[in-house]
Scaffold this motif. Structure first.
Motif, PDB file in Angstrom:
ATOM      1  N   LEU A  79      30.201  89.504  68.720  1.00 34.44           N
ATOM      2  CA  LEU A  79      31.341  88.810  69.324  1.00 34.44           C
ATOM      3  C   LEU A  79      31.741  87.550  68.560  1.00 34.44           C
ATOM      4  CD1 LEU A  79      30.195  89.317  73.048  1.00 34.44           C
ATOM      5  CD2 LEU A  79      31.963  90.583  71.812  1.00 34.44           C
ATOM      6  N   ARG A 322      29.105  92.491  87.167  1.00 34.90           N
ATOM      7  CA  ARG A 322      28.682  91.544  86.140  1.00 34.90           C
ATOM      8  C   ARG A 322      28.922  92.109  84.740  1.00 34.90           C
ATOM      9  NH1 ARG A 322      27.857  89.557  82.259  1.00 34.90           N
ATOM     10  NH2 ARG A 322      26.159  88.246  81.513  1.00 34.90           N
ATOM     11  N   THR A 326      33.124  91.483  80.476  1.00 36.42           N
ATOM     12  CA  THR A 326      33.520  91.427  79.056  1.00 36.42           C
ATOM     13  C   THR A 326      34.687  92.376  78.775  1.00 36.42           C
ATOM     14  OG1 THR A 326      31.237  90.972  78.481  1.00 36.42           O
ATOM     15  CG2 THR A 326      32.644  91.694  76.694  1.00 36.42           C
ATOM     16  N   LYS A 337      35.760  83.259  72.726  1.00 35.77           N
ATOM     17  CA  LYS A 337      34.487  83.432  73.426  1.00 35.77           C
ATOM     18  C   LYS A 337      33.517  82.343  72.987  1.00 35.77           C
ATOM     19  CE  LYS A 337      33.198  87.685  74.504  1.00 35.77           C
ATOM     20  NZ  LYS A 337      33.785  87.974  75.818  1.00 35.77           N
ATOM     21  N   TRP A 370      30.945  82.870  83.115  1.00 35.93           N
ATOM     22  CA  TRP A 370      29.894  83.717  83.671  1.00 35.93           C
ATOM     23  C   TRP A 370      28.706  83.659  82.724  1.00 35.93           C
ATOM     24  CZ3 TRP A 370      33.780  85.845  80.685  1.00 35.93           C
ATOM     25  CH2 TRP A 370      33.397  86.738  79.676  1.00 35.93           C
ATOM     26  N   HIS A 372      24.171  84.050  81.933  1.00 28.95           N
ATOM     27  CA  HIS A 372      22.762  84.261  82.251  1.00 28.95           C
ATOM     28  C   HIS A 372      22.228  82.949  82.828  1.00 28.95           C
ATOM     29  CE1 HIS A 372      23.503  87.776  79.729  1.00 28.95           C
ATOM     30  NE2 HIS A 372      23.948  86.957  78.790  1.00 28.95           N
ATOM     31  N   HIS A 379      28.881  81.854  79.396  1.00 30.48           N
ATOM     32  CA  HIS A 379      29.919  82.405  78.531  1.00 30.48           C
ATOM     33  C   HIS A 379      31.247  81.813  78.976  1.00 30.48           C
ATOM     34  CE1 HIS A 379      27.037  84.953  76.706  1.00 30.48           C
ATOM     35  NE2 HIS A 379      26.813  85.676  77.778  1.00 30.48           N
ATOM     36  N   GLU A 410      23.320  83.077  72.320  1.00 28.31           N
ATOM     37  CA  GLU A 410      22.784  84.403  71.991  1.00 28.31           C
ATOM     38  C   GLU A 410      23.661  85.218  71.048  1.00 28.31           C
ATOM     39  OE1 GLU A 410      22.427  86.613  75.678  1.00 28.31           O
ATOM     40  OE2 GLU A 410      24.588  86.574  76.040  1.00 28.31           O
ATOM     41  N   HIS A 411      24.931  84.891  70.888  1.00 26.27           N
ATOM     42  CA  HIS A 411      25.789  85.743  70.055  1.00 26.27           C
ATOM     43  C   HIS A 411      25.702  85.394  68.579  1.00 26.27           C
ATOM     44  CE1 HIS A 411      28.539  86.408  73.826  1.00 26.27           C
ATOM     45  NE2 HIS A 411      27.395  87.056  73.904  1.00 26.27           N
TER      46      HIS A 411
HETATM   47  C1  MLT Z   1      27.583  88.970  78.516  1.00 27.53           C
HETATM   48  O1  MLT Z   1      26.515  88.486  78.906  1.00 27.53           O
HETATM   49  O2  MLT Z   1      28.442  89.385  79.299  1.00 27.53           O
HETATM   50  C2  MLT Z   1      27.750  89.136  77.061  1.00 27.53           C
HETATM   51  O3  MLT Z   1      27.019  88.274  76.293  1.00 27.53           O
HETATM   52  C3  MLT Z   1      29.094  89.473  76.561  1.00 27.53           C
HETATM   53  C4  MLT Z   1      30.137  88.410  76.626  1.00 27.53           C
HETATM   54  O4  MLT Z   1      29.816  87.229  76.506  1.00 27.53           O
HETATM   55  O5  MLT Z   1      31.297  88.783  76.738  1.00 27.53           O
END
Ligand code: MLT
Ligand code: FAD
Ligand code: ZN
Length: 456
Positions: A79, A322, A326, A337, A370, A372, A379, A410-411
């Motif tokens: 991404l 969830r 994306t 992003k 949204w 983790h 994000h 993380e990306h």
């Molecule tokens: C997520 O957790 O949804 C992904 O990392 C993908 C995103 O960030 O779009």
């Protein structure tokens, strides 16, 4: 390096991988040339699809001798634009490196080809009662090599760590054509530099990963998912931390703001998951050998607006709210992003502040948050913004740094964030990274322009 005509290079590559796996025609190259977000694209001189480590090494040698830079690409679900060409590089696709070795149940390990998809490895490990330990929504396309290259995170980091924690060994081809192979997977092996650890998260700039030894984890026999409507991010965070600390079976603690929930519902035609309006939704997933529901229910003692799924189809239905965000964002436009981490205590105030920042800098833009929650990973996605206008990116990433966070959770950095890498890394760290890059790839053959800012 001597510059070589594309036809001559295509011929040399065809002798290595077969003519069917050297793509010169623009319509055949096209699927490899634009990233998942559609924000990053470029044309490739050629696309080449080697089938094994020896072929990868020969391709790298041929490209080096021809003076042709290479962009490695796995599932093209990244991404941050690091897996698509920028200036006519040769694109090396790993999709034919998909071999799956036999699972070693004693060590709980398996060696797989870099081009194997996450879903294929999950299915391969499942009959042995084992799992990869990293899971993410792009599982059907994302490859193990790409996940190593990006040190992918996903929804189970809380329990099992990021990809680096799952890597027990790596085989890779360096820019000089040398094959580094360290796949024994010994639990204890203090014999010098951790080269697998170095390649993990190197975003294709140090080597092409060809095989990976994975440390697997036990696959829970029982799972439960709960989706809770929460009065705010503060409350969601307090609940998440209580679950993290009080319920050992917790695997995932994810959140969505109301805007993300509204968008995914209208995109996917989903009914409201729980009654009432809620500014934040918390998704909790538990997995264990025994039924995790009683402990989860006991921990969620106060009355909550919640939906619970125990059967596979019900759990998947709750995860869809969830995981499909994306896709919903991609269908609504070309997003900026911004995948960032904050210290947990800073998260609720950051969420308010970042929305204000975005509306100050780009009054018409739409912000969606949204991520983790258990990892402090938000994000921040911004829609209705010119893809080339990076004023919002700049303001958000500087805010993240002021609040003690990281510009990439993380990306990775890719090409999207090279400009801002010095915000998260010191000049000394950048110089050390550049020295490693120069030592392993003195000609700048692999993924030029990715990760390290020019002159860093
Ligand atoms: C997520 O957790 O949804 C992904 O990392 C993908 C995103 O960030 O779009
Ligand atoms: P690609 O996109 O092909 O490449 C990514 C980078 O790795 C590029 O820099 C490329 O050059 C390099 N690379 C690829 N293969 C190799 C190789 N064999 N050797 C060396 N370098 C290589 N990411 C997360 O971390 N967590 C998530 O929860 C998450 N969810 C996602 C959900 C969706 C719907 C989508 C579309 C993406 C999501 N991602 C997530 C991002 C993405 O799936 C990961 O970054 C994944 O690791 C990329 O794998 P890939 O095979 O698609 O790599
Ligand atoms: Zn994520």
């Amino acid at each position: 390096m001597r510059a070589v005509a594309t036809d001559e290079l295509a011929g040399a590559l065809a002798r290595i991988v077969g003519a069917a796996h050297v793509l010169a025609d623009p319509s055949l190259r096209a699927p490899y040339e634009t990233d998942w977000t559609r924000r990053f694209s470029g044309s490739a001189r050629l696309v080449v699809r080697p089938a094994g480590t020896a072929e990868v090494a020969a391709v790298v040698d041929a490209c080096r001798e021809a003076g042709a830079a290479l962009v490695p690409q796995g599932g093209n679900t990244g991404l941050v634009g690091g897996g698509v060409p920028r200036h006519g590089e040769v694109l090396l696709s790993t999709t034919r490196l998909g071999g799956l070795g036999s699972v070693d149940p004693l060590a709980a390990q398996v060696t797989v080809g870099a081009g194997a998809t996450l879903a294929a490895v999950q299915a391969h490990a499942a009959p042995h009662g084992l799992d990869v330990g990293v899971d993410l929504g792009a599982r059907d396309s994302a490859t193990i090599g790409g996940m190593v290259a990006t040190n992918a995170g996903g929804v189970h980091v809380l329990r099992h760590g990021s990809m680096r924690a799952r890597v027990a060994g790596v085989e890779a081809v360096l820019a000089g054509g040398q094959v580094l192979s360290h796949l024994a997977g010994l639990r204890k092996d203090n014999t010098g530099f951790d080269l697998a650890g170095l390649l993990t998260g190197s975003e294709g700039v140090l080597g092409v990963v060809t095989r990976v030894r994975l440390q697997l984890v036990p696959r829970p026999a029982r799972r439960v998912v709960a989706l809770l409507g929460m009065p705010g991010l503060d409350a969601a965070l307090r609940t998440a931390v209580a679950l993290r600390d009080g319920v050992p079976s917790v695997e995932a603690l994810e959140f969505m703001d109301a805007a993300s929930m509204a968008l995914v519902r209208s995109h996917a035609g989903l009914a409201a998951p729980v009654p009432g309006e809620h500014p934040v939704f918390l998704l909790v997933a538990c997995g264990a050998a025994d039924d995790p529901l009683p402990a989860l229910t006991a921990a969620l003692a106060e009355p909550l607006s919640a939906a619970v799924g125990t059967e596979r189809a019900d759990r998947a239905a709750l995860w869809a709210y969830r995981e499909r965000v994306t896709e919903a964002v991609g269908a609504a436009g070309v997003p900026h992003k911004l995948d960032v981490t904050l210290p947990l205590p800073a998260l609720p105030a950051f969420a308010d502040e970042v929305r204000r920042t975005i509306s100050d800098v780009a009054p018409g833009a739409r912000a969606l948050l949204w991520g983790h929650l258990g990892d402090g990973n938000v994000h921040v996605n911004v829609l209705d913004l010119d893809p080339d206008d990076d004023r919002v990116d700049d303001a958000v990433l500087r805010l993240v740094i002021r609040r003690g966070g990281s510009i990439s959770a993380e990306h990775g950095i890719g090409v999207a964030k090279t400009r801002w890498l010095p915000l998260s890394r010191t000049p000394e760290e950048l110089a050390a990274m550049r020295a490693i890059k120069n030592a392993l790839d003195p000609c700048g053959l692999l993924n030029p322009g990715v990760l390290l800012p020019a002159g860093a």
